[in-house]
Design a protein around this motif. Sequence first.
Motif, PDB file in Angstrom:
ATOM      1  N   LYS A   1       2.984 -27.148 -19.703  1.00 11.54           N
ATOM      2  CA  LYS A   1       1.866 -26.244 -19.971  1.00 11.54           C
ATOM      3  C   LYS A   1       2.305 -25.180 -20.956  1.00 11.54           C
TER       4      LYS A   1
ATOM      5  N   LYS B   1       2.370 -21.699 -23.124  1.00 14.28           N
ATOM      6  CA  LYS B   1       2.154 -20.313 -22.742  1.00 14.28           C
ATOM      7  C   LYS B   1       0.795 -19.841 -23.275  1.00 14.28           C
ATOM      8  N   GLY B   2       0.021 -19.215 -22.425  1.00 18.21           N
ATOM      9  CA  GLY B   2      -1.302 -18.721 -22.814  1.00 18.21           C
ATOM     10  C   GLY B   2      -2.436 -19.673 -22.505  1.00 18.21           C
ATOM     11  N   MET B   3      -2.143 -20.907 -22.067  1.00 17.54           N
ATOM     12  CA  MET B   3      -3.189 -21.871 -21.724  1.00 17.54           C
ATOM     13  C   MET B   3      -3.449 -21.811 -20.220  1.00 17.54           C
ATOM     14  N   SER B   4      -4.720 -21.876 -19.864  1.00 16.72           N
ATOM     15  CA  SER B   4      -5.063 -21.814 -18.450  1.00 16.72           C
ATOM     16  C   SER B   4      -4.717 -23.123 -17.758  1.00 16.72           C
ATOM     17  N   ARG B   5      -4.616 -23.027 -16.429  1.00 16.83           N
ATOM     18  CA  ARG B   5      -4.269 -24.191 -15.643  1.00 16.83           C
ATOM     19  C   ARG B   5      -5.368 -25.253 -15.698  1.00 16.83           C
ATOM     20  N   GLU B   6      -6.634 -24.814 -15.729  1.00 12.21           N
ATOM     21  CA  GLU B   6      -7.755 -25.761 -15.744  1.00 12.21           C
ATOM     22  C   GLU B   6      -7.782 -26.551 -17.045  1.00 12.21           C
ATOM     23  N   ALA B   7      -7.543 -25.844 -18.165  1.00 12.88           N
ATOM     24  CA  ALA B   7      -7.538 -26.546 -19.450  1.00 12.88           C
ATOM     25  C   ALA B   7      -6.360 -27.512 -19.561  1.00 12.88           C
TER      26      ALA B   7
ATOM     27  N   VAL C   1      -1.779 -13.407 -26.369  1.00  9.25           N
ATOM     28  CA  VAL C   1      -3.241 -13.253 -26.290  1.00  9.25           C
ATOM     29  C   VAL C   1      -3.640 -11.795 -26.440  1.00  9.25           C
TER      30      VAL C   1
END
Length: 418
Positions: free
Chosen positions: A33, A35-41, A66
Motif C-alpha cells: 500500500k 503512502k497516502g492511499m486509503s485502505r479502501e482504494a 497530502v
Amino acid sequence: MGDVKDILGVPRDGAPLPDAKKSKKKDEPKLVKPKGMSREAFALLSASHPLMPSQLMGDIRKKEGVAGLKEKARRDPRGVVTFEWRKFKNPARGDGLELEHWVKCFRDAQGRVTPAESGEYSFAKYNKKPPIPRYNDEEYKALVKKEPGWSREETDYLLDLAQRYELRFVVIADRYEFPGAPERSIEDLKARYYSVARQLLVGREGGPESVANNVLVRQPFNAQHERERKRGLELLMQRSREQDEEENEVLQQAAQIEAKRRAEAAARRAAAGPAAAAAPGSSGPAAPSAREVTEFTNEEQPGVPPLFDEEAQPKEPEKGAVARGALARELVEAVAARQQGKAAKALEGALAEIKMDQFPRCPTRAVCGAYISLQREVIELLELKRSVQAKQHLLAGMKRSKREEDGDDNLAPKRQRK
C-alpha cells in the motif's frame, strides 16, 4: 455419498485437497500500500490492476505529502481564509440596532485582516418594500372617492399600517385599532386600500387608458368574491372523508354514463351508414325525431329527464333532476335540426344578425328551451316575411294589370285630343 462430497467440494476418490497457499505462484509480486492511499482504494487493486506511475503519486511521495497538496489548494492572493466575530447594522432597521455575527475574512502575509465583502450588510439587497400610495389635501378632495364609514383620518391610519407591515393584511387586521371605527375584516381593509390606490393611479395619469395594463386597473379587488372564495374553502375543509368518497363515486358513475352514451351514439352512427342523409343545417347524420329523442332519454339514459315532448315543446323535468351538459346539447341540436327543415340557411342568417348563431355556452334545461323557442319564433318570423313578400308581389301585379287596363281605355281619347 457422491452428492454430499460434491456439495462439500470434496473429491470422490478421497484424495486430499490441494493447498491453496502452495498453489500460488512463488514469483508473483506482493503489492504494498503506497503512502497516502486509503485502505479502501488499495483493496480494489489486484495483480491484474497494477499501480501505474502518475503525477498524483509523485506528489504524494514528496516530503510534504497530502498536507502539502491541501495547503497548495488553499492559497489565495488575498490571504488565508479566516472568520472573525464582528458587529453589523441592518439598514432595514431605523433604530440603529447593532448585532454581531461571524464574518468571512482574509489574513495576508503581514497579518492584516480584511473582510471578504466590504460595504453595507450583505443581506440588505433583499430589503424590498412595496410602494404605498400617499396623497395630499388636494388629491384627497379631487381623486379619492368618499366611501360611507371611512374618514380621512382612518384612511391615513390604514395607509400607515400598510407601510409599516408591508401589505401583510393578516397582521394589519390583527393590529387594527382605530378609535371609534367598527370592526374591520381583512376584505374590508383590502377593498379600501386597493380602491384608494387605484383611484390615485388613474387620477394622476389622467385616465384609465394609459394604465390599462396595471394590475390594479386590470384586476380590481372584489371583496364579495374574496368572501365567497374563503367560505368555499371553509366548507371544503369541513368535509368528511365519507363525503369525499361519495362525491368521487358519483363522479365515477357520471363518467361511466358519459362513456356509455358516447359508445351508443357511435354505434347508432355506424348503423346508419354513410348513405344516411344528413339533416338540414347539421353536419352529422340524420337527426332523430322528438319521439326518438324522448324515448332515448327515458330508456337509454336513466336518471336524465327529457327536455322536450313529442311536439318539441320544453317539458318540465322531474323534481330534483337537472338536465345539462353534452347530452342536453345533443338533444337540443336534434330537435332544432328537425324543426328547421328547408329554412336552415335562412335561419342561420337571421340568427347571425342577432348574434345568436352560436349554441349557448351553458346548456341547461331553461337555456335549451329558450334557444328552441327562439329558433321557432325566428322561423315563424321568416315564414311571415315570405308570406308578406308573396302578397306584396301579388298586389303589385294586380295594380300593374289595373293600370294597363286603364291605359288602354284612355288611349283613344288622348289621341283624338292631339
